[in-house]
Design a protein around this motif. Sequence first.
Motif, PDB file in Angstrom:
ATOM      1  N   LEU A 272       0.756  -1.045  -0.300  1.00 42.48           N
ATOM      2  CA  LEU A 272       0.211  -0.200   0.072  1.00 42.48           C
ATOM      3  C   LEU A 272       0.526   1.079  -0.034  1.00 42.48           C
ATOM      4  O   LEU A 272       0.802   2.212  -0.881  1.00 42.48           O
ATOM      5  CB  LEU A 272      -1.122   0.010   1.658  1.00 42.48           C
ATOM      6  N   VAL A 273       1.692   1.115   1.141  1.00 44.91           N
ATOM      7  CA  VAL A 273       2.764   3.039   1.320  1.00 44.91           C
ATOM      8  C   VAL A 273       3.505   2.536  -0.661  1.00 44.91           C
ATOM      9  O   VAL A 273       3.465   3.701  -1.225  1.00 44.91           O
ATOM     10  CB  VAL A 273       4.137   1.985   2.043  1.00 44.91           C
ATOM     11  N   ASP A 274       4.013   1.140  -1.188  1.00 42.28           N
ATOM     12  CA  ASP A 274       4.638   1.212  -2.161  1.00 42.28           C
ATOM     13  C   ASP A 274       3.702   1.918  -2.754  1.00 42.28           C
ATOM     14  O   ASP A 274       3.974   3.114  -4.160  1.00 42.28           O
ATOM     15  CB  ASP A 274       4.886   0.217  -2.834  1.00 42.28           C
ATOM     16  N   LYS A 275       2.013   1.240  -3.033  1.00 42.52           N
ATOM     17  CA  LYS A 275       1.402   1.553  -4.612  1.00 42.52           C
ATOM     18  C   LYS A 275       0.746   3.094  -4.315  1.00 42.52           C
ATOM     19  O   LYS A 275       0.831   3.794  -5.695  1.00 42.52           O
ATOM     20  CB  LYS A 275       0.307   0.621  -4.941  1.00 42.52           C
ATOM     21  N   TYR A 276       0.809   4.152  -3.021  1.00 41.12           N
ATOM     22  CA  TYR A 276       0.392   5.053  -2.659  1.00 41.12           C
ATOM     23  C   TYR A 276       1.527   5.845  -3.268  1.00 41.12           C
ATOM     24  O   TYR A 276       0.903   6.877  -4.566  1.00 41.12           O
ATOM     25  CB  TYR A 276       0.238   4.957  -1.502  1.00 41.12           C
ATOM     26  N   SER A 277       2.901   6.041  -3.240  1.00 43.18           N
ATOM     27  CA  SER A 277       3.486   6.983  -3.769  1.00 43.18           C
ATOM     28  C   SER A 277       3.237   6.758  -5.465  1.00 43.18           C
ATOM     29  O   SER A 277       3.457   7.592  -5.339  1.00 43.18           O
ATOM     30  CB  SER A 277       5.040   6.391  -3.489  1.00 43.18           C
TER      31      SER A 277
END
Length: 221
Positions: free
Chosen positions: A101-106
């Motif tokens: 989620l952190v990766d795809k949010y960025s």
Amino acid sequence: MEIERVRGENLRIWGQSGPLYESTKQLIASQSTNAARIWNNTQQAIYKRTERLQEAKDTVDEHQRKVSARLEIFFGSQYSAEWRACSKKYELQVAHFNRELVDKYSICRNSLDHIMGHFQQEIVQEVEFLRRASLEIAELSKTCRTWQLKQSGFNHAGVLFCTVAGIGRINQRMTGCLELCDDILLEMSMEDLDTPSCLFYHQLKMEFDEVFAQIELCAVN
């Protein structure tokens, strides 16, 4: 009687200034009004696209805030033994969601920022011309010295050529600006705002919400 009064008024004005001057003045005014209308319509379209893009950015930011809040709850130590026991079963799964989620949010946020930056960079010059076009047409009255059409002995042909050529030049530039603006706005259609990375992020968040709901249900049973 009203028609005769208006006709008499027009004849009086034309008698003072001359039909050539009045018709040229009306041409400039109508073209200036049309340019203002085009700018207004374009401005509204730009505002709608920009607003929609900003809403997309706000939405993904709000989703990530909720994700962070739930992760804080999940990994918190101040909760009941039942909660800790249930959360333990999902620990590896939630840790995976956290990283993804952190990766795809960025990636999603950067993609939206890139679209906004590209939009602002490409459209700013064209928009600036469209904004000025109405005034530039109106100023042809001074530039081309249309007052000379009121009197004989001046170069009326030169005044008319200056006016018509000036309107044609501005309208041609406006046409090019509108074509470019339309192309850029098309790139910002709803499909383009739903970039693959953002769609993947939203899908991951829904899956995470389902898992979190299962943990909550486990903890109360």
